[in-house]
Write a protein that holds these residues in place. Structure first.
Motif, PDB file in Angstrom:
ATOM      1  N   ILE A 134      -1.409  -7.327   1.717  1.00 45.46           N
ATOM      2  CA  ILE A 134      -1.163  -6.148   1.976  1.00 45.46           C
ATOM      3  C   ILE A 134       0.341  -6.525   3.260  1.00 45.46           C
ATOM      4  O   ILE A 134       0.030  -6.465   4.886  1.00 45.46           O
ATOM      5  N   CYS A 135       1.027  -6.683   3.173  1.00 50.26           N
ATOM      6  CA  CYS A 135       2.628  -6.574   4.060  1.00 50.26           C
ATOM      7  C   CYS A 135       3.245  -5.363   4.591  1.00 50.26           C
ATOM      8  O   CYS A 135       4.034  -5.596   5.304  1.00 50.26           O
ATOM      9  N   LEU A 136       3.280  -4.590   3.337  1.00 50.70           N
ATOM     10  CA  LEU A 136       4.026  -3.249   2.891  1.00 50.70           C
ATOM     11  C   LEU A 136       3.544  -1.644   2.931  1.00 50.70           C
ATOM     12  O   LEU A 136       2.735  -1.875   2.083  1.00 50.70           O
ATOM     13  N   VAL A 137       3.761  -1.351   4.090  1.00 47.48           N
ATOM     14  CA  VAL A 137       3.045   0.505   4.037  1.00 47.48           C
ATOM     15  C   VAL A 137       3.573   1.052   4.102  1.00 47.48           C
ATOM     16  O   VAL A 137       4.744   1.317   4.585  1.00 47.48           O
ATOM     17  N   LEU A 138       3.369   2.386   2.904  1.00 46.20           N
ATOM     18  CA  LEU A 138       4.786   3.056   3.217  1.00 46.20           C
ATOM     19  C   LEU A 138       3.684   4.682   2.400  1.00 46.20           C
ATOM     20  O   LEU A 138       3.539   4.707   1.712  1.00 46.20           O
ATOM     21  N   ASP A 139       4.393   5.220   3.760  1.00 41.32           N
ATOM     22  CA  ASP A 139       3.607   6.944   3.398  1.00 41.32           C
ATOM     23  C   ASP A 139       4.691   7.378   3.102  1.00 41.32           C
ATOM     24  O   ASP A 139       5.709   8.117   3.615  1.00 41.32           O
ATOM     25  N   LEU A 140       4.904   8.401   1.984  1.00 41.55           N
ATOM     26  CA  LEU A 140       5.873   8.763   1.273  1.00 41.55           C
ATOM     27  C   LEU A 140       5.956  10.426   1.109  1.00 41.55           C
ATOM     28  O   LEU A 140       4.252  11.039   1.039  1.00 41.55           O
ATOM     29  N   HIS A 141       6.214  10.799   1.933  1.00 43.88           N
ATOM     30  CA  HIS A 141       6.669  12.607   2.149  1.00 43.88           C
ATOM     31  C   HIS A 141       8.181  12.699   1.183  1.00 43.88           C
ATOM     32  O   HIS A 141       8.497  12.280   0.596  1.00 43.88           O
ATOM     33  N   ARG A 142       7.967  14.675   1.319  1.00 41.68           N
ATOM     34  CA  ARG A 142       9.150  15.028   1.025  1.00 41.68           C
ATOM     35  C   ARG A 142       9.080  16.245   2.355  1.00 41.68           C
ATOM     36  O   ARG A 142       8.581  16.714   3.118  1.00 41.68           O
ATOM     37  N   ASP A 143      10.824  16.139   3.042  1.00 44.14           N
ATOM     38  CA  ASP A 143      11.506  16.425   3.786  1.00 44.14           C
ATOM     39  C   ASP A 143      10.731  17.629   3.724  1.00 44.14           C
ATOM     40  O   ASP A 143      11.393  18.527   2.397  1.00 44.14           O
ATOM     41  N   ALA A 144      11.354  19.173   4.801  1.00 42.47           N
ATOM     42  CA  ALA A 144      11.409  20.661   4.355  1.00 42.47           C
ATOM     43  C   ALA A 144      12.423  20.845   5.443  1.00 42.47           C
ATOM     44  O   ALA A 144      11.772  20.643   6.701  1.00 42.47           O
ATOM     45  N   SER A 145      13.325  21.821   5.277  1.00 43.62           N
ATOM     46  CA  SER A 145      13.664  22.399   6.281  1.00 43.62           C
ATOM     47  C   SER A 145      14.539  23.777   5.407  1.00 43.62           C
ATOM     48  O   SER A 145      15.437  23.849   4.602  1.00 43.62           O
ATOM     49  N   ASP A 146      14.710  24.971   6.028  1.00 38.08           N
ATOM     50  CA  ASP A 146      14.845  25.804   5.715  1.00 38.08           C
ATOM     51  C   ASP A 146      16.160  27.215   6.066  1.00 38.08           C
ATOM     52  O   ASP A 146      15.989  27.108   7.349  1.00 38.08           O
ATOM     53  N   LEU A 192       0.993  -1.603   0.267  1.00 35.95           N
ATOM     54  CA  LEU A 192      -0.135  -0.316   0.109  1.00 35.95           C
ATOM     55  C   LEU A 192       0.591   1.569   0.201  1.00 35.95           C
ATOM     56  O   LEU A 192       1.573   1.452   1.265  1.00 35.95           O
ATOM     57  N   ILE A 193       0.683   1.880  -1.055  1.00 35.72           N
ATOM     58  CA  ILE A 193       1.469   3.468  -1.042  1.00 35.72           C
ATOM     59  C   ILE A 193       0.020   4.403  -0.478  1.00 35.72           C
ATOM     60  O   ILE A 193      -0.495   4.860  -1.441  1.00 35.72           O
ATOM     61  N   LEU A 194       0.744   5.374   0.045  1.00 36.48           N
ATOM     62  CA  LEU A 194       0.003   6.654   0.385  1.00 36.48           C
ATOM     63  C   LEU A 194       0.560   7.749   0.416  1.00 36.48           C
ATOM     64  O   LEU A 194       2.166   7.899   0.524  1.00 36.48           O
TER      65      LEU A 194
END
Length: 343
Positions: free
Chosen positions: A218-230, A134-136
């Motif tokens: 479902i065995c693998l759950v991936l919550d995809l983000h992108r990081d942020a730091s300024d 599962l990708i979310l």
């Protein structure tokens, strides 16, 4: 053609044939064959049959300077090339020593035994017709630094509803590679952070619960983000190189139970993150940042195979993020049949 010449040639042909038949019947076939192979005799026989005068020369003398071997067609080359046997799939192995190469940012302050966790065998098979991944995207609208030619509208700074440039596009790229490798994926494309950013984790939690209930495979759950730091309005850009291409880096975020919320399987998730980190570094050295251990659970309590994955940062380009996720996909395919332990 002159009738008299034709009659003479026909008569000569009959006589020659009669002589050859008699010699053959008498057991002289080998000398007859040798006689017929001589260039002058062959020329004479052709003249008797057609009336044309033909002169023979040795091909090596006449054609050597002017003849060239034509190129072998591509399909013929394929036939001549020996078929290489497919390499058997090799299940990745991990030892306690592999954990020594992994670095952590332990914001949760928990005690961990990385050498013990990495050697836990990963017992699953992600391949097959039933969905196993599962990708979310809890923060679906997150996007990257725009490059030349990327003309899209931002809903806020480094955020967009344009699915070709927000986290949905990153998830699509990951899903396509996994599907091509025989892993069936469910990609949740809901906007969990829009129109309201607050409550995005609660919104995503409901989607995870629903999906896991409908798809217990479902065995693998991936919550995809992108990081942020300024720093002084300069967004952080993570840097790696993959096969000569500029790439973003990947960071695994592992939640714990330090806030007091129930999360009994956070060490299982950490064991998975350790294997993923080591295998990714095998595939593309420098692709990973430190594993980030956090006090919050980030919905990772819903499954023992759940990871929050930061794909680059706001300072990265969209193309760099896609390159990084290709390494992530390869690593998942490497581990699609589980893992083993070595001493």
């Amino acid at each position: 053609m002159d009738h008299q010449q034709w009659s003479l040639r026909m008569g000569a042909s009959v006589i020659v044939c009669a002589l050859l038949l008699r010699l053959t019947a008498a057991g002289f076939w080998a000398p007859v064959a040798e006689f017929l192979a001589k260039p002058n005799i062959a020329s004479f026989l052709i003249y008797l049959e057609t009336g044309r005068i033909v002169r023979f020369s040795q091909s090596s003398e006449v054609l050597e300077v002017f003849s060239y071997e034509s190129a072998i067609p591509d399909f013929a080359l394929e036939l001549l090339t020996p078929i290489q046997p497919e390499r058997p799939f090799q299940i990745p192995a991990f030892s306690a020593a592999d954990a020594d190469s992994v670095k952590f940012k332990n914001s949760a302050g928990v005690e961990i035994n990385a050498r013990k966790l990495i050697t836990r065998p990963l017992q699953w098979d992600l391949t097959g017709e039933k969905p196993t991944v599962l990708i979310l995207h809890t923060h679906t609208t997150e996007s990257y630094t725009r490059s030349m030619g990327e003309d899209y509208k931002e809903s806020a700074a480094f955020r967009t509803l344009n699915e070709a440039y927000n986290m949905i596009s990153v998830g699509d790229h990951l899903a396509q590679i996994l599907e091509a490798g025989g892993v069936t994926v469910i990609h949740d494309r809901e906007l969990h952070d829009y129109p309201s950013y607050n409550g995005s984790y609660n919104h995503a939690r409901k989607a995870i619960e629903r999906c896991l209930k409908e798809n217990p495979s479902i065995c693998l759950v991936l919550d995809l983000h992108r990081d942020a730091s300024d720093d002084l309005n300069n967004q952080m850009r993570t840097k790696a190189t993959v096969e000569g291409r500029a790439s973003a880096q990947i960071m695994f975020v592992v939640g714990t139970d330090e806030t007091g919320l129930k999360h009994p399987n956070w060490e299982d998730n950490l064991a998975l993150a350790l294997k993923m980190q080591v295998q990714m570094e095998r595939n593309a050295p420098g692709i990973c940042r430190k594993i980030n251990l956090r006090a919050q659970r980030f919905n990772q309590d819903k499954s023992s195979g759940t990871l929050l994955v930061e794909v680059g940062a706001a300072g990265n380009t969209h193309a760099e993020a896609l390159t990084a996720v290709e390494v992530l996909a390869k690593t998942i395919l490497d581990l699609s049949h589980g893992s083993q332990t070595t001493q």
